[in-house]
Design a protein around this motif. Sequence first.
Motif, short mmCIF file in Angstrom:
data_model
loop_
_atom_site.label_atom_id
_atom_site.label_comp_id
_atom_site.label_asym_id
_atom_site.label_seq_id
_atom_site.Cartn_x
_atom_site.Cartn_y
_atom_site.Cartn_z
N ALA A 23 6.97 -8.03 -6.49
CA ALA A 23 7.85 -7.69 -5.36
C ALA A 23 7.09 -7.24 -4.12
O ALA A 23 7.68 -7.17 -3.03
N ASP A 24 5.80 -6.94 -4.24
CA ASP A 24 5.03 -6.48 -3.08
C ASP A 24 4.19 -7.60 -2.46
O ASP A 24 3.24 -7.35 -1.73
N PRO A 43 -4.04 -5.44 1.75
CA PRO A 43 -4.13 -4.34 2.70
C PRO A 43 -4.38 -3.05 1.90
O PRO A 43 -3.71 -2.82 0.89
N VAL A 44 -5.34 -2.25 2.32
CA VAL A 44 -5.74 -1.08 1.52
C VAL A 44 -5.69 0.18 2.38
O VAL A 44 -6.70 0.56 2.99
N ALA A 86 0.76 2.25 -2.58
CA ALA A 86 0.88 2.95 -1.30
C ALA A 86 0.18 4.30 -1.28
O ALA A 86 -0.11 4.83 -0.21
N THR A 87 -0.10 4.88 -2.45
CA THR A 87 -0.71 6.21 -2.51
C THR A 87 -1.92 6.19 -3.44
O THR A 87 -2.06 5.30 -4.30
N GLY A 122 -1.88 3.14 -11.69
CA GLY A 122 -1.64 1.72 -11.87
C GLY A 122 -2.79 1.02 -12.57
O GLY A 122 -2.59 0.23 -13.50
N PHE A 123 -4.01 1.32 -12.16
CA PHE A 123 -5.17 0.69 -12.80
C PHE A 123 -5.50 1.34 -14.14
O PHE A 123 -6.03 0.67 -15.03
N LEU A 124 -5.19 2.61 -14.29
CA LEU A 124 -5.48 3.30 -15.54
C LEU A 124 -4.72 2.65 -16.70
O LEU A 124 -5.22 2.60 -17.83
N LYS A 125 -3.53 2.12 -16.41
CA LYS A 125 -2.71 1.56 -17.48
C LYS A 125 -3.24 0.22 -17.99
O LYS A 125 -2.93 -0.19 -19.11
#
Length: 358
Positions: free
Chosen positions: A126-127, A157-158, A250-251, A258-261
Amino acid sequence: MSMTLFIFSLLVCLYTFINLMFLPKLAAPVSPPSLAICIPLRNEERNVVKLLDSLKRALGPNMHVYLYEDRSTDETRNLLLQQTHQDDRFTIIDGIELPSDWAGKVHACHQLSLVAKEDYLLFLDADITLMPDTIPRLYATMRQEKASFLSGFPSFPVPTFLGKCLIPMQHVLISQHLPLAFRKVKHPAFAAANGMVVLVERASYLHVGGHQAIQTALVDDLELCRTFKQHGHTTTLVHVAPYVSCDMYATNDEVWQGFLKNVFRGMNDSYFVGSYFLLFYLVQFSLLPAALLFPSWETIGGLALLLLARYRIDRMARIRHVWLLHPFATGLYVLLLATAMIRRARKREITWKGRAYS
């Protein structure tokens, strides 16, 4: 020791430049016979308007968008209704309760595949934002590659510090570890995919069992790619960054969680593979303190070679002004992966979007 670091950096740099020569660019656009864009959404209110504006410009003939509203607790559903009102190119599917033996995104994609009847299925997050001619280019490239599964890594975009460091590492991992010349080899060990952009031929998707075949997977993209390969289908990874971007997290907290999972799950929870990646990027990280504390042509040259390799990756990925952060990025990646490996050893739950996974 300094000479060893220099030789390591030289090899990494050479491999990166040579490897990226084999990443296919998107072909000239060709309209697909029929294509379904399948998008799961759960608490995506910040992305809905941008996503749908992008899709409205990108849709061509014989294309339809299916939106799975996965029981969001924010304004996602209301925004979807407002933005697609009286537009028959869009279908909203109200989500059902998640079964206990399914992962959330995989279940949503499975539900979408049950409704969509088109010849090709394009699964998007969705992003995502698409350039207007992206979809026919993806289809044309799939035909050119003679594949039934196509994926690619978008530009990112970061906006946050952790985002600048960790999100582009996805491109680094592909560029420095996946032998792109062998991307279409059917052995599962060569699987590489990004679930943000996955195009599949419907007949092949059904043949391998679709998302139902990987119903518990948290790293659904890699598992689906491996499933295609295991059934003898050709998969490919292509260069989508000029045409697709993703506002991923976004945060700083979203980036980390998110990456830890999935950072260790993507390695099949293999401590051998995880240890290799820890060592590989720990060595890269060590070049900065080595160059500062023990300056010599070997340490400074080694650091410069790693930064050159990273600059090449970021140019390809359409990511600006981040390559100088590479030493910090590799250090944070080592910390993230080590944390994920320890959490897995302790059998800690993973929580994402209000759902817990063991």
